[in-house]
Each structure stands twice: as structure tokens, then as C-alpha cells.
Design an enzyme around this catalytic site. Structure first.
Site, PDB file in Angstrom:
ATOM      1  CB  CYS A  48      -0.912  -0.016   1.229  1.00 32.57           C
ATOM      2  SG  CYS A  48      -1.945   1.458   1.371  1.00 32.57           S
ATOM      3  CB  CYS A  51      -0.533   2.017   5.677  1.00 31.07           C
ATOM      4  SG  CYS A  51      -1.259   0.490   5.018  1.00 31.07           S
ATOM      5  CB  CYS A  96      -5.117  -0.638   2.029  1.00 32.77           C
ATOM      6  SG  CYS A  96      -3.999  -1.200   3.333  1.00 32.77           S
ATOM      7  CB  CYS A  99      -4.611   2.612   5.861  1.00 30.53           C
ATOM      8  SG  CYS A  99      -4.202   2.593   4.098  1.00 30.53           S
ATOM      9  CG  HIS A 102      -9.433   4.048  -4.640  1.00 34.62           C
ATOM     10  ND1 HIS A 102     -10.534   3.294  -4.937  1.00 34.62           N
ATOM     11  CD2 HIS A 102      -8.880   4.395  -5.826  1.00 34.62           C
ATOM     12  CE1 HIS A 102     -10.647   3.181  -6.246  1.00 34.62           C
ATOM     13  NE2 HIS A 102      -9.652   3.853  -6.817  1.00 34.62           N
ATOM     14  CG  ASP A 109     -12.121  -8.241 -17.119  1.00 30.41           C
ATOM     15  OD1 ASP A 109     -11.256  -8.315 -16.221  1.00 30.41           O
ATOM     16  OD2 ASP A 109     -12.369  -7.173 -17.706  1.00 30.41           O
ATOM     17  NE  ARG A 117      -9.111  -6.409 -16.227  1.00 26.19           N
ATOM     18  CZ  ARG A 117      -9.570  -5.150 -16.284  1.00 26.19           C
ATOM     19  NH1 ARG A 117      -8.783  -4.135 -15.990  1.00 26.19           N
ATOM     20  NH2 ARG A 117     -10.821  -4.924 -16.641  1.00 26.19           N
ATOM     21  CB  CYS A 119      -7.990  -2.768 -12.638  1.00 20.21           C
ATOM     22  SG  CYS A 119      -7.456  -1.501 -13.786  1.00 20.21           S
TER      23      CYS A 119
END
Length: 128
Positions: A48, A51, A96, A99, A102, A109, A117, A119
Site C-alpha cells: 500500500c 501505509c 487496503c 488503512c 483506495h 474478466d 483482474r 486493476c
């Protein structure tokens, strides 16, 4: 939602800088094919960017030709899944688990055996 690591948004903004804060805390997205880790294939662990919690192992990374780093699995318990109905779509946001930052989105797919996947924005991860 509560996470093991909690900080004020002012603290996150100061620590992360404007670009990373936008992606990690405001759920932004970097432009495709611009991220440091899009075509990065060294052995190691992706953590991450907020963090440093380990999230993905390099053996789960593949080239999805989508412009963002893609993984077919995460380290168990390190990623949380959140229903995302923004932009007129229904998707699964990945954050995560330590914390709440995003990371990107999960799609069903993927071309590997998992069919998944992850992404991920390069700005949301670091490599160790």
C-alpha cells in the site's frame, strides 16, 4: 468503516502529497499507461502506498493490456472489497484492509485461472 490504521485526512494529505492523496484517499484514477508499475515485472511485493501493508505478490501480476498494473489475486486478508455504484456503473472497489486507502477495482474478466483482474493504480502501491 473503521480500519486498524486511522489518520485524519489532513495527516494523509501532508504525508502522501497531492497526486497520491487524490488516488488513495479521494478515489481518483491515474491516466492509463502512465504509472510506474504498469509494465513492471521484478520479483517482490507490492505494498500500500499509504501505509506500506503488503497487498500483492509479483507472481500474481500480469499484463492485462489495460494501462494499469493488474493482478489475479491479492495476499489473503490484505484487501477489502466495497460495492461501488459511482459513474452509473456497479463495480467492486478494492481498498487496503489496514488503512482503507483506495487501490482500484476488481473485475471478473481476468485471463488467468482465477478469472479475476485487480486493476490497481500505480500511485496507490509501492514495490519492495
Amino acid at each position: 468503516m473503521k480500519y486498524p490504521l486511522e489518520k485524519s485526512e489532513a495527516q494523509w494529505k501532508q504525508e502522501l502529497g497531492e497526486e497520491r492523496y487524490c488516488v488513495l484517499r479521494e478515489k481518483g484514477t491515474e491516466r492509463p499507461h502512465t504509472g510506474t508499475y504498469n509494465l513492471h515485472y521484478e520479483e517482490g511485493t507490492y505494498c500500500c502506498g499509504a501505509c506500506s501493508e503488503p497487498l500483492f505478490e509479483s507472481n500474481s501480476k500480469f499484463d492485462a493490456h489495460c494501462g494499469w498494473p493488474s493482478f489475479d489475486d491479492s495476499i489473503p486478508g490484505k484487501v477489502k472489497y466495497v460495492l461501488d455504484k459511482t459513474h452509473g456503473m456497479t463495480r467492486t472497489e478494492i481498498v487496503c484492509a489496514n488503512c482503507g486507502s483506495h487501490l482500484g477495482h476488481l473485475f471478473n474478466d481476468g485471463p488467468t485461472a482465477t478469472g479475476q483482474r485487480y486493476c490497481v493504480n500505480s500511485l496507490s502501491i509501492d514495490f519492495k
